[in-house]
Design a protein around this motif. Structure first.
Motif, PDB file in Angstrom:
ATOM      1  N   LYS A 106     -27.951 -37.862  71.235  1.00  0.00           N
ATOM      2  CA  LYS A 106     -26.901 -38.595  71.949  1.00  0.00           C
ATOM      3  C   LYS A 106     -27.141 -38.554  73.456  1.00  0.00           C
ATOM      4  CE  LYS A 106     -23.418 -37.779  68.364  1.00  0.00           C
ATOM      5  NZ  LYS A 106     -22.133 -37.118  67.995  1.00  0.00           N
ATOM      6  N   ALA A 107     -27.589 -37.414  73.953  1.00  0.00           N
ATOM      7  CA  ALA A 107     -27.902 -37.321  75.384  1.00  0.00           C
ATOM      8  C   ALA A 107     -29.065 -38.240  75.738  1.00  0.00           C
ATOM      9  CB  ALA A 107     -28.236 -35.872  75.748  1.00  0.00           C
ATOM     10  N   ILE A 108     -30.065 -38.312  74.871  1.00  0.00           N
ATOM     11  CA  ILE A 108     -31.207 -39.192  75.097  1.00  0.00           C
ATOM     12  C   ILE A 108     -30.751 -40.652  75.104  1.00  0.00           C
ATOM     13  CG2 ILE A 108     -33.280 -40.106  73.951  1.00  0.00           C
ATOM     14  CD1 ILE A 108     -33.947 -37.179  73.230  1.00  0.00           C
ATOM     15  N   ALA A 109     -29.862 -41.013  74.182  1.00  0.00           N
ATOM     16  CA  ALA A 109     -29.360 -42.390  74.127  1.00  0.00           C
ATOM     17  C   ALA A 109     -28.604 -42.744  75.404  1.00  0.00           C
ATOM     18  CB  ALA A 109     -28.464 -42.572  72.908  1.00  0.00           C
ATOM     19  N   ALA A 146     -36.851 -33.099  70.529  1.00  0.00           N
ATOM     20  CA  ALA A 146     -35.421 -32.976  70.277  1.00  0.00           C
ATOM     21  C   ALA A 146     -35.114 -33.031  68.784  1.00  0.00           C
ATOM     22  CB  ALA A 146     -34.673 -34.091  71.011  1.00  0.00           C
ATOM     23  N   LEU A 147     -35.927 -33.770  68.037  1.00  0.00           N
ATOM     24  CA  LEU A 147     -35.704 -33.935  66.600  1.00  0.00           C
ATOM     25  C   LEU A 147     -36.330 -32.837  65.748  1.00  0.00           C
ATOM     26  CD1 LEU A 147     -36.132 -37.793  66.316  1.00  0.00           C
ATOM     27  CD2 LEU A 147     -34.176 -36.504  65.430  1.00  0.00           C
ATOM     28  N   ARG A 148     -37.103 -31.960  66.348  1.00  0.00           N
ATOM     29  CA  ARG A 148     -37.783 -30.923  65.565  1.00  0.00           C
ATOM     30  C   ARG A 148     -36.809 -30.087  64.728  1.00  0.00           C
ATOM     31  NH1 ARG A 148     -42.425 -28.454  64.819  1.00  0.00           N
ATOM     32  NH2 ARG A 148     -43.518 -29.812  66.262  1.00  0.00           N
ATOM     33  N   PRO A 149     -35.648 -29.675  65.264  1.00  0.00           N
ATOM     34  CA  PRO A 149     -34.734 -28.864  64.441  1.00  0.00           C
ATOM     35  C   PRO A 149     -34.191 -29.585  63.206  1.00  0.00           C
ATOM     36  CG  PRO A 149     -34.209 -28.636  66.776  1.00  0.00           C
ATOM     37  CD  PRO A 149     -35.173 -29.769  66.664  1.00  0.00           C
ATOM     38  N   LEU A 164     -32.979 -45.589  67.277  1.00  0.00           N
ATOM     39  CA  LEU A 164     -32.088 -45.275  68.385  1.00  0.00           C
ATOM     40  C   LEU A 164     -32.347 -46.204  69.574  1.00  0.00           C
ATOM     41  CD1 LEU A 164     -29.939 -43.284  69.531  1.00  0.00           C
ATOM     42  CD2 LEU A 164     -31.855 -41.954  70.446  1.00  0.00           C
ATOM     43  N   THR A 165     -33.619 -46.372  69.908  1.00  0.00           N
ATOM     44  CA  THR A 165     -33.967 -47.224  71.043  1.00  0.00           C
ATOM     45  C   THR A 165     -33.551 -48.669  70.789  1.00  0.00           C
ATOM     46  OG1 THR A 165     -35.844 -45.791  71.598  1.00  0.00           O
ATOM     47  CG2 THR A 165     -35.867 -48.016  72.509  1.00  0.00           C
ATOM     48  N   GLY A 166     -33.756 -49.134  69.553  1.00  0.00           N
ATOM     49  CA  GLY A 166     -33.331 -50.478  69.213  1.00  0.00           C
ATOM     50  C   GLY A 166     -31.828 -50.653  69.323  1.00  0.00           C
ATOM     51  N   PHE A 167     -31.087 -49.635  68.866  1.00  0.00           N
ATOM     52  CA  PHE A 167     -29.627 -49.681  68.980  1.00  0.00           C
ATOM     53  C   PHE A 167     -29.209 -49.763  70.444  1.00  0.00           C
ATOM     54  CE2 PHE A 167     -26.170 -46.766  70.221  1.00  0.00           C
ATOM     55  CZ  PHE A 167     -25.079 -47.569  69.863  1.00  0.00           C
ATOM     56  N   VAL A 168     -29.783 -48.900  71.286  1.00  0.00           N
ATOM     57  CA  VAL A 168     -29.390 -48.879  72.696  1.00  0.00           C
ATOM     58  C   VAL A 168     -29.738 -50.204  73.365  1.00  0.00           C
ATOM     59  CG1 VAL A 168     -29.689 -47.752  74.927  1.00  0.00           C
ATOM     60  CG2 VAL A 168     -29.625 -46.373  72.848  1.00  0.00           C
TER      61      VAL A 168
END
Length: 238
Positions: A106-109, A146-149, A164-168
């Motif tokens: 969410k922070a990245i978005a 960020a997605l590793r966990p 995510l990038t497409g959504f943003v």
């Protein structure tokens, strides 16, 4: 012959584009650089929109001859690749991650949204397939970390970042269009009257019910947050 290719123009060679910073000449140092040409193109797009970016106008802004630009970018499509990667260098890639992959996504978005609102031509430029350059790859690396966990396999992580990038990009494109439409109050009033008429004509009960529901905050930030939460919170890691 060089040409002003539009989105989707063929012939992009990633190695030539990203691993060769410019023409290698002997003798006198070149007057211009790929970075200077790209900065001129970005400044033009920021000021006048992506449609204003032509090789001729970029050359005028950079104070260069049109033909000299083709030594750095063979056509407009290559120039767009350079522009996208250049502004991607503004995105942070070393900020500490929390370990909560949903919160970090969410922070990245939000970083992406702010970035695209600064460069309002980006959503349109990202609509075509882009070969990632070094700055874009650095941000991708940050997102994958960020997605590793989440415990996903590598391809799933790449797909989620692309989603995510497409959504943003889609949301910001709509946000920009709405902002531009709001500059015409008459247009907004006409749309409101139309929707009211449709909702009360008896043929659209679902729409009527939806429009009669209690209102929610409609600021751009609140709307983006609601949509983002639905996307990220609903991601399945199975």
């Amino acid at each position: 012959m060089p040409r002003d290719g539009g989105p989707g123009a063929p012939g992009i060679d990633p190695q030539q584009l990203w691993l060769n910073s410019g023409p290698q000449r002997r003798g006198r140092k070149p007057t211009y650089s790929r970075e200077a040409i790209t900065e001129a193109a970005v400044a033009l797009a920021d000021a006048e929109g992506i449609g204003a970016v032509t090789m001729r106008k970029v050359a005028e802004r950079a104070g260069a001859g049109v033909m000299s630009l083709y030594s750095y970018a063979p056509d407009k499509e290559a120039l767009l690749h350079l522009m996208v990667d250049h502004v991607s260098g503004e995105l942070p890639t070393t900020d500490a991650l929390t370990g909560d992959w949903r919160a970090d996504l969410k922070a990245i978005a939000r970083l992406q949204r702010a970035h695209m609102l600064r460069h309002r031509w980006l959503p349109a430029a990202l609509s075509a397939r882009r070969v990632p350059g070094p700055n874009t790859l650095a941000f991708l690396e940050y997102a994958l970390a960020a997605l590793r966990p989440a415990g996903l396999d590598g391809m799933a992580k790449i797909e989620i970042f692309a989603q995510l990038t497409g959504f943003v990009a889609g949301h910001v494109g709509h946000e920009i269009a709405q902002d531009e439409a709001s500059q015409s109050p008459d247009g907004a009033a006409t749309e409101a009257r139309y929707l009211f008429a449709v909702a009360t004509d008896g043929h659209h009960p679902e729409l009527a019910e939806a429009l009669s529901a209690p209102g929610r905050p409609v600021t751009p930030e609140a709307t983006f947050t609601r949509f983002l939460n639905r996307l990220i919170d609903g991601l399945d890691t199975d």
